[in-house]
Design a protein around this motif. Structure first.
Motif, PDB file in Angstrom:
ATOM      1  N   HIS A 117      89.490  98.143  -6.415  1.00  0.00           N
ATOM      2  CA  HIS A 117      90.163  98.225  -5.111  1.00  0.00           C
ATOM      3  C   HIS A 117      91.576  97.697  -5.219  1.00  0.00           C
ATOM      4  N   PRO A 150      92.467  91.732  -5.738  1.00  0.00           N
ATOM      5  CA  PRO A 150      92.034  92.485  -6.899  1.00  0.00           C
ATOM      6  C   PRO A 150      93.182  92.868  -7.807  1.00  0.00           C
ATOM      7  N   GLU A 198      88.401  97.355   0.524  1.00  0.00           N
ATOM      8  CA  GLU A 198      87.195  96.738  -0.026  1.00  0.00           C
ATOM      9  C   GLU A 198      86.925  95.423   0.682  1.00  0.00           C
TER      10      GLU A 198
HETATM   11 ZN   LIG Z   1      87.964  92.041  -4.585  1.00  0.00          ZN
END
Ligand SMILES: [Zn+2]
Length: 791
Positions: A382, A393, A429
């Motif tokens: 993500h 991320p 996400e």
């Molecule tokens: Zn994450």
């Protein structure tokens, strides 16, 4: 014994093949040079090591990783924010640049439009594209806009005597974190909008057991606001437990007592001046019932197109919750008169105002078409973050971008994969696995049919220990690739060895943890974007990350402003070695999945794991008597799976034998591409095998080879359906979104995967009819799969 015999036969076959090969005409010597690699190695993998793989693995670079990390974590990019959109386009641009895609074509499509549908579907269509493509799918899930979050202490007249400053403090020493300190409110995604007043009750971790203990101690939660520390279970579980016990709201704080040894109390300076947790840091996060169904809350089971019909969500809780820092929690306990008691003397007011409405998110996608038209390897990370997200991320996104760069370099050598590769940069996400879930719901049928595996990465680097999760059918691939990749920082060791690492001091890695099985490949749960692939579509999946061990390592400022580039550089992954190790592993798994003649999925491993799963359920519920029939079904599946693995090996040998047995003129036609530049020594297959599998009309003498190839392809198809065999239309009881009956999210923990989830719940209920029903459902699946594997 069986293995030895197989090896012996195999070596005999190899010698036989080589002998035949040497009889070919002199004109084929050059081709022979390339092909001999295939015939003299003990596996498809080994050959690649001498040709394509070292080149591929040399591409990921710490310098570009550092630059990407800096760029992507510079500013907050929460789901649906303008910066999130900018980065979606930036990823698109990088995909285009690296994979040689013309940037002029329009490539941002509303999900559900013919253009968006076509972008995915044409990857396997008859008139499919032959060059790499990249595009963005725009979905419209419900997104949160936080309006007001407040925590106050009231006097007896209802007047505010103290109001918390909920923002994280920041420090100019960490510039990025400091600048973003007021940008992203501290709230829980998909938490209830509301204002509540009540006394505060401390509920420890807020687990089911914690609430039961409070009830049995005579503490009445009705009308109270619960105060829980983070840990043990997923946020939504804490809120659900609080709601069930009559509480009207929940505050969740990060407790430095859970930080292990690296604390201010033990003499470590506080971040950004040292490695100890900044006490003002707050862990934001989603706090709904993700374990009922993930993805957009208003379109369960179907894609969130802009014009989609919306439903009242059934996975959102009705009491509001707010995340707070250790510092705020301390002040609140004091101001509200909690002291050593678990109930406050004064009333506390919790205000959580949130607007919730459909809004755009952007999944950025790219594909490299392969020669085989109906097999696709999917990998992704993500892109949205809670704040800066240097680890979560951005580290994973950086690893993914390094993988894309490596594939771009391969493409420029003239290489083309056997199978299509689909890269994904998911959005939202953090709201609840939204981007990946909507895509999985949009293209469920297509993915079920064509996806070979889904390889996930999210946080790739935030500490010294390598954690690896995966479907058992992928375990051989996971382990072998990890053993072929050097340890990120220790000479002479491999990535596989890093499963044991921990570093009490942030710059020293020690392999001290020798607990047996403590660090094997772990079961996947609901933690990230692999959820829809594995738990709904039955696609083999993996996930991996470097993380600290709570007891020994530096605390990670999860979902806080301090998850920043500076923290990453100094503490998370100094030198960016781990970003690169993950990129190499992810890339190598993708390459082997995409380019091996025989798919590196192992049904035998998958089937034998079921025995351990069953044992763990039996032990947990002391239930062996009921389940022996299930173990018999497992044994039959194991036998069929072993036959499949045998057939895969034999079909491969037969294929090569058939090719070499053909006339020199035929061979030279197949291998002729060498001189025209289509075939490079980097890839032992794509030049000739690729052309072969994608051609439509065949001469008479090719028919035998075609039959040999069909045999290989059939074996591969059976490997693909193995993990699909565990899906039930009916799904889990009361959670029909989840179709996988072998693994599912634990109902009491929320995130973690648990084996045989429906059966386990039935056993826990003590209802023998339910147990029998679930046993029968599993047996039907396993017997059905056994038949399919043998058909
Ligand atoms: Zn994450």
């Amino acid at each position: 014994m069986r293995t030895e015999k197989r090896q012996e036969n195999y070596e005999k076959d190899q010698r036989h093949l080589r002998d035949r090969f040497l009889c070919l005409t002199v004109g084929l010597i050059i081709i022979g040079f390339c092909l001999s690699g295939l015939l003299t190695t003990s596996s498809d993998f080994a050959n690649r090591r001498t040709e394509i793989e070292p080149f591929f693995l040399s591409i990921p670079s710490r310098d570009t990783a550092r630059d990407f990390s800096k760029e992507f974590s510079k500013m907050p990019h929460t789901p649906g924010s303008p910066r999130d959109a900018t980065l979606a386009k930036r990823v698109l641009q990088l995909f285009q640049e690296e994979l040689g895609i013309s940037p002029t074509a329009a490539s941002i499509f509303p999900a559900g439009s013919p253009e968006s549908r076509n972008a995915t579907l044409r990857l396997t269509a008859k008139d499919r594209v032959s060059q790499p493509t990249a595009w963005i799918d725009v979905y419209y899930p419900d997104l949160d806009t936080p309006k007001q979050q407040d925590v106050e202490v009231l006097d007896q007249y209802g007047q505010t005597t103290w109001a918390a400053n909920l923002n994280e403090e920041g420090d100019p020493l960490d510039e990025d974190a400091y600048h973003s300190r007021n940008d992203v409110p501290t709230w829980h995604y998909y938490s209830a909008d509301g204002m509540v007043e009540g006394k505060l009750v401390y509920v420890n971790y807020g687990t089911k057991q914690d609430f039961e203990a409070l009830l049995s101690a005579g503490v009445n939660l009705t009308g109270k606001i619960a105060l829980a520390r983070y840990g043990e279970v997923y946020r939504g579980i804490k809120v659900e437990n609080a709601q069930s016990s009559g509480a009207i709201g929940l505050l969740m704080y990060t407790d430095i007592r859970d930080d292990g040894r690296v604390t201010a109390q033990n003499g470590y300076a506080i971040y950004p001046h040292g490695p100890a947790r900044n006490p003002s840091s707050v862990q934001r996060g989603s706090a709904h019932m993700l374990y009922i169904y993930p993805g957009d809350i208003s379109t369960p089971g179907y894609p969130a197109y802009q014009n989609a019909s919306r439903q009242e969500p059934s996975n959102v809780l009705s009491i509001p919750s707010i995340p707070i820092s250790w510092k705020t929690a301390q002040a609140l306990m004091e101001e509200s008169g909690m002291f050593n008691d678990s109930i406050s003397r004064k009333l506390v007011r919790l205000i959580n105002r949130v607007d919730r409405a459909p809004a755009p998110i952007w999944n950025t996608m790219a594909a490299i078409p392969g020669h085989i038209k109906d097999e696709v390897v999917v990998l992704g990370c993500h892109r949205d973050a809670w704040v800066l997200g240097a680890a979560d991320p951005v580290s994973g996104t950086v690893s993914l971008l390094e993988v894309v760069r490596a594939f771009g370099a391969l493409l420029r050598t003239g290489w083309k994969p056997l199978r299509t590769i689909l890269f994904t940069s998911w959005d939202a996400e953090e709201a609840g696995l939204v981007g990946s879930t909507e895509y999985g719901e949009d293209f469920g049928e297509w993915l079920s049919r064509y996806a070979v595996a889904y390889l996930n990465v999210d946080i790739s680097a935030a500490g010294p220990r390598w954690l690896i999760y995966g479907t058992p059918s992928l375990s051989d691939l996971i382990q072998r690739t990890a053993q072929d990749i050097p340890h990120p920082t220790v000479k002479g060791k491999t990535l596989w060895d890093a499963r044991h690492d921990r570093g009490f001091e942030y710059d020293s890695v020690e392999a001290l943890d020798s607990r047996p099985n403590a660090t094997d490949i772990q079961m996947l749960g609901l933690g990230s974007d692999h959820a829809v692939f594995l738990l709904r579509l039955g696609i083999a999946a993996s996930d991996q990350m470097f993380k600290g061990v709570t007891e020994f390592d530096i605390p990670y400022h999860y979902h806080s402003i301090y998850d920043s580039h500076r923290w990453m550089q100094i503490y998370g992954d100094p030198g960016f070695h781990r970003h690169i190790a993950v990129a190499r592993h992810l890339g190598l798994m993708t390459l082997r999945l995409a380019d091996s003649l025989i798919l590196p999925l192992n049904a035998s491993r998958g089937a034998s794991a079921l025995d351990n799963y069953l044992t763990s359920v039996e032990t947990k519920f002391n239930a062996s008597r009921n389940l022996h029939v299930l173990r018999q079904s497992i044994a039959r599946l194991q036998a069929a799976s072993a036959e499949l693995e045998e057939e895969k090996n034999e079909s491969r040998l037969n294929f090569f034998d058939t090719i070499v047995g053909k006339s020199p003129s035929f061979s030279s036609r197949i291998f002729g591409a060498t001189s025209s530049g289509l075939y490079r020594p980097y890839n032992p297959y794509s030049g000739w095998l690729g052309q072969f599998v994608s051609q439509t009309s065949l001469k008479w003498f090719e028919e035998e080879i075609r039959q040999a190839y069909i045999r290989v392809a059939n074996a591969n198809k059976k490997s693909m359906i193995f993990d699909r065999g565990f899906l039930s239309d009916e799904g889990l009881p009361e959670r029909p979104w989840f179709k996988n009956l072998i693994v599912g999210p634990d109902r009491e923990q929320g995130y973690e995967g648990t084996p045989f989830p429906a059966l386990a719940e039935a056993l826990q209920s003590g209802n023998s009819n339910r147990v029998e029903y679930e046993t029968q459902r599993l047996m039907n699946l396993l017997e059905g799969l056994t038949v399919k594997l043998r058909s």
